[in-house]
Design a protein around this motif. Structure first.
Motif, PDB file in Angstrom:
ATOM      1  N   ARG A 137       0.834   5.334  -6.128  1.00 18.75           N
ATOM      2  CA  ARG A 137      -0.497   5.334  -5.542  1.00 18.75           C
ATOM      3  C   ARG A 137      -1.573   5.758  -6.545  1.00 18.75           C
ATOM      4  N   SER A 142       5.658   2.156  -3.165  1.00 19.13           N
ATOM      5  CA  SER A 142       4.685   1.912  -4.229  1.00 19.13           C
ATOM      6  C   SER A 142       4.046   3.211  -4.701  1.00 19.13           C
ATOM      7  N   VAL A 190       4.216  -4.336  -3.892  1.00 22.62           N
ATOM      8  CA  VAL A 190       3.652  -3.478  -2.846  1.00 22.62           C
ATOM      9  C   VAL A 190       4.676  -3.321  -1.727  1.00 22.62           C
ATOM     10  N   SER A 191       5.064  -2.089  -1.481  1.00 22.56           N
ATOM     11  CA  SER A 191       5.921  -1.758  -0.333  1.00 22.56           C
ATOM     12  C   SER A 191       5.820  -0.254  -0.129  1.00 22.56           C
ATOM     13  N   THR A 217      -3.378   1.381 -10.145  1.00 20.72           N
ATOM     14  CA  THR A 217      -1.977   0.954 -10.227  1.00 20.72           C
ATOM     15  C   THR A 217      -1.834  -0.393 -10.925  1.00 20.72           C
ATOM     16  N   ASP A 218      -2.955  -1.052 -11.216  1.00 26.94           N
ATOM     17  CA  ASP A 218      -2.919  -2.311 -11.945  1.00 26.94           C
ATOM     18  C   ASP A 218      -2.905  -2.088 -13.453  1.00 26.94           C
ATOM     19  N   GLY A 229      -0.149  -3.850  -7.626  1.00 32.07           N
ATOM     20  CA  GLY A 229       0.256  -2.698  -6.826  1.00 32.07           C
ATOM     21  C   GLY A 229      -0.738  -2.455  -5.705  1.00 32.07           C
ATOM     22  N   LEU A 230      -0.897  -1.216  -5.311  1.00 28.80           N
ATOM     23  CA  LEU A 230      -1.822  -0.898  -4.224  1.00 28.80           C
ATOM     24  C   LEU A 230      -3.267  -1.217  -4.585  1.00 28.80           C
ATOM     25  N   ASN A 231      -3.602  -1.214  -5.868  1.00 30.83           N
ATOM     26  CA  ASN A 231      -4.890  -1.751  -6.316  1.00 30.83           C
ATOM     27  C   ASN A 231      -4.719  -3.260  -6.475  1.00 30.83           C
ATOM     28  N   LEU A 232      -4.527  -3.930  -5.354  1.00 31.91           N
ATOM     29  CA  LEU A 232      -4.080  -5.316  -5.310  1.00 31.91           C
ATOM     30  C   LEU A 232      -5.065  -6.236  -6.031  1.00 31.91           C
ATOM     31  N   ALA A 260       9.092  -0.283  -6.069  1.00 36.88           N
ATOM     32  CA  ALA A 260       8.700  -0.931  -4.819  1.00 36.88           C
ATOM     33  C   ALA A 260       9.206  -2.365  -4.714  1.00 36.88           C
TER      34      ALA A 260
END
Length: 462
Positions: free
Chosen positions: A292, A290, A286-287, A310-311, A237-240, A204
């Protein structure tokens, strides 16, 4: 800055080191002129206390340094690490008062205290230079300090100038200096070469994910492989991550930076091993592409991994690299990574845990950490926790729920990818000094590399 010892000179200034109980006896040896100088400012032998003595013409003649009590010294990794900063510019020699391990610690600390990170802002160099004390291995101490400086420089550089591409260039530069052949697998070629989890974690980002791979040394020598986590920035990632947790994520490539420092030490001092260095270098961004939560990935060794956060991406890229490393069956395999917050909760920022099932290696490494003032503490590969990393729909879970034993479960996850290695050691480092200490400037930090080198050098001495 200078991480090298000074050449002896005619104007070298002798420094005497005194504990509080030795001060009165020393005072009895002073001339009236010297005693008047000491009495004007006082000197008690307190740890790190520094006094300069002048001759009748006002020139610096000698100095005295406080060594404190054993209790005082036990509270510092480098008890005399702040001395150089308190001295005027000049060339000094530690002439009397300490010997053996205390002298070596003081000499190494002097070199380490000279470090400055000057990429973005000038900093005055340390003016006080030290002549290498007799009887010490000056070349080794200089090599250790240079390795620490390399790691610190890499970690301190922010992600806009230390992304996967720049980390690759740093590895290429090091390899070129020692004529070590390098290969780099980038982008979609990672899929073609069966390194899918490195690709997935980094796909990503604007800069392609990659695996950096170089080898050095006689192929007939014992195989030692180092694997370093190179997450150049970790958004989660998505788990920002929240902003407060993202501020130091430039250091998430600290494992890779430490491995490069250790590799420089091994190659520079010509340790008779066949060294291999593997660095999966990515940015967890993140894009649209990414990965999931809930995805199931297949690793190089065929194991499937359910993504529950994702972290928890570092263990994914290390898994592929470790599986690749084991295909040539190294005698010792080491992974270094800024892997878990749980390790920091357990042991704080100064003491990284290490994991191994090899009792001889564990004993040697624990001893080395004490000898080289490079603290490590063994935590167990606790087999009963294996079930915590086994979800319902895949072989492995990258982020077990519950919050218990996070450093151990992460290490157990990595161990699943080390079949074929003779001995496996994992170090969960922090790679950062939050507050400046004597001999330890604030910022990027090498942790465990000098202890590992000591263990390896004793095992594979020429």
């Amino acid at each position: 800055m200078s991480e090298r010892f000074a050449a002896p000179a005619q104007d070298t200034i002798p420094l005497r080191v005194l504990s509080p109980g030795e001060v009165e006896g020393w005072r009895a040896t002073l001339s009236g002129f010297e005693l008047a100088q000491i009495d004007a400012h006082g000197f008690s032998g307190k740890l790190g206390e520094v006094r300069i003595l002048f001759d009748a013409k006002g020139r610096v003649a000698s100095g005295v340094v406080g060594f404190g009590t054993p209790k005082d010294r036990a509270r510092q990794q480098y008890p005399l690490g702040g001395v150089a900063a308190r001295l005027p510019a000049g060339t000094y020699a530690l002439s009397e008062g300490i010997a053996g391990a205390d002298l070596e610690n003081a000499a190494l600390a002097w070199l380490l205290s000279a470090y400055r990170f000057t990429r973005y802002k000038d900093a005055s160099a340390q003016g006080a230079r030290l002549v290498a004390p007799e009887g010490l291995d000056a070349a080794r101490l200089e090599a250790e300090a240079a390795a620490v400086a390399l790691t610190s420089d890499l970690v301190n550089t922010p992600a806009n100038e230390m992304g996967p591409e720049a980390l690759e260039y740093a590895a290429l530069d090091l390899a070129e200096r020692f004529a070590a052949p390098v290969s780099v697998i980038r982008g979609a070629d990672l899929l073609a070469r069966d390194l899918p989890m490195i690709h997935t974690v980094g796909r990503a980002a604007a800069q392609e994910p990659r695996l950096i791979d170089f080898s050095w040394g006689d192929p007939s020598h014992p195989r030692v492989t180092l694997v370093g986590k190179g997450v150049c920035f970790d958004t989660g990632g998505l788990n920002l991550k929240p902003g407060s947790s993202m501020g130091l994520m430039k250091k998430d490539m600290g494992g890779a930076a430490t491995v490069l420092g250790l590799a420089q030490l091994i190659m520079g001092l010509k340790l008779p091993v066949r060294l291999r260095v593997l660095i999966p270098a990515v940015e967890n961004s993140v894009s649209g592409p990414s990965f999931r939560p809930g995805d199931v990935l297949r690793a190089r060794n065929g194991l499937t991994v359910e993504i529950n956060n994702t972290d928890a991406e570092g263990r994914l890229i290390l898994a592929d690299a470790l599986a690749l490393a084991c295909e040539e069956k190294p005698e010792i395999l080491v992974s270094m990574a800024t892997l878990t917050g749980a390790a920091r909760v357990a042991l704080g920022p100064d003491v990284p845990p290490f994991f191994t099932d090899d009792e001889a290696v564990a004993t040697d490494l624990a001893g080395a950490s004490v000898r080289r003032w490079d603290p490590l503490w063994r935590l167990p590969f606790w087999n009963p926790y294996e079930e915590m990393i086994e979800p319902d729909i895949a072989d492995l879970d990258n982020a077990p729920k519950g919050g218990f034993a996070g450093a151990i479960t992460a290490a157990l996850f990595l161990r699943r990818f080390t079949e074929g290695a003779g001995a496996y050691v994992h170090v969960d480092c922090y790679a950062w000094t939050p507050t400046a200490k004597p001999g330890r400037p604030k910022g990027g930090a090498s942790q465990g590399a000098r202890a590992l080198f000591d263990m390896l050098s004793r095992r594979y001495a020429a």
